[in-house]
Motif scaffolding. Structure first.
Motif: not given
Length: 329
Positions: A64-72, A78-79, A233-236, A246-253
């Motif tokens: 869903g859109v909520e998890k999508f926006s969290q990932f983005q 992180e980027k 890490i605290p920021a995300i 969500i935190l780990y996959t976005s961070n690793i990418f």
């Protein structure tokens, strides 16, 4: 944790993609050390960002859109913060006179270490957050649930943002990286040669096996990433404090694309001269979001818009108002 339980296929997809890309990167495309050209760095940057956006599409479809926006949001935070990290990497390579053809190998192993450290920080951090919620209390007639760790993180990020905005650029340039704890650890456990041996981490001199300066540089890079993780890490955690997936996959990418971004940054550093001010605003914004979360929730989509807008404005400001020393050059 529900996303981990309900979507094992996405976990498998993430693991397979990362493993295949790492094997292709080191085992095929960069098997032999070489100087990475702007064209190659741009292609790999596009590949990694495309994979990240494609994976976020999978998250949107299944979660869903909520998890999508969290990932983005977590990905771009992180980027952005990682770009600041890359400025230090440039100075580390210059300090140790690392041959340009060996930069990629150092960054590769540095990022492998970062993958492990981020996993420890993120998964342990999520569990710590779960344990530090105070009992629901009524303040000014309103019920609130305050988390001690998130609140402390929030105040720390506001402080870090203010400090970053007023930090002198010359501080790191004058730093002696040979005294870094990362370098000291390598010297403590290994006898270190003064000479490089191609892209090897160990060499033999006069019949004695010794570490090369390459291993020292990896140690410094790992310690530098550890320091930057204290901010990122605290920021995300402000984005999805209860979802380590969500935190780990976005961070690793985000960090897997750092190597190619590094080579572009080294040649187009002028495009980021005002980035530190943008990062300061982002850190302060996220800190405020964490502190006021018991009273007012800023959703992930609005956070994403703020982060994206600040980054775009930072780059535009860098182009429109370049550094004076660049103009003189």
């Amino acid at each position: 944790m529900d996303s981990l339980i309900n979507h094992p296929g996405i976990i498998a997809l993430f693991s397979v993609v990362v493993l295949i890309m790492l094997l292709l990167d080191l085992g095929i495309f960069n098997k032999n050390s070489h100087v990475v050209s702007n064209k190659e760095a741009l292609i790999w940057s596009v590949v990694w960002i495309s994979l990240s956006m494609g994976f976020s599409g999978v998250i949107y479809y299944f979660m869903g859109v909520e998890k999508f926006s969290q990932f983005q949001s977590a990905y771009w935070i992180e980027k952005a913060l990682s770009v600041d990290n890359l400025f230090v990497f440039i100075m580390v390579f210059g300090f140790f006179n690392v041959p340009k053809e060996n930069h990629h190998r150092v960054l590769f192993w540095g990022i492998i270490g970062a993958l492990l450290l981020r996993a420890i920080f993120i998964f342990s951090g999520v569990e710590l957050i779960k344990l530090t919620y105070l009992p629901v209390m009524s303040i000014f007639g309103r019920e609130m649930e305050i988390n001690v760790v998130l609140t402390l993180f929030g105040f720390f990020l506001v402080y870090a943002g203010i400090k970053s905005a007023f930090a002198e650029d010359d501080d790191d340039e004058e730093k002696d990286f040979s005294t870094s704890p990362g370098a000291r650890v390598i010297h403590r456990f290994f006898k270190v040669s003064k000479n490089y041996d191609k892209d090897h981490f160990f060499t033999v001199e006069n019949g004695i096996k010794m570490a090369t300066p390459m291993l020292v540089v990896v140690g410094v890079i790992e310690f530098t990433d550890l320091l930057f993780a204290v901010d990122s890490i605290p920021a995300i955690f402000a984005i999805a404090p209860d979802d380590p997936f969500i935190l780990y996959t976005s961070n690793i990418f985000a960090i897997l694309g750092l190597r190619s971004l590094y080579f572009l940054l080294a040649n187009f550093i002028h495009l980021f001269s005002k980035l530190k001010y943008g990062l300061a605003v982002i850190l302060a914004f996220i800190g405020v979001k964490m502190v006021i979360s018991p009273v007012y929730h800023i959703d992930s989509m609005h956070s994403l818009m703020v982060v994206g807008g600040v980054l775009v404005l930072s780059v535009l400001a860098s182009v429109i108002f370049p550094e004076k020393k660049e103009e003189e050059a």
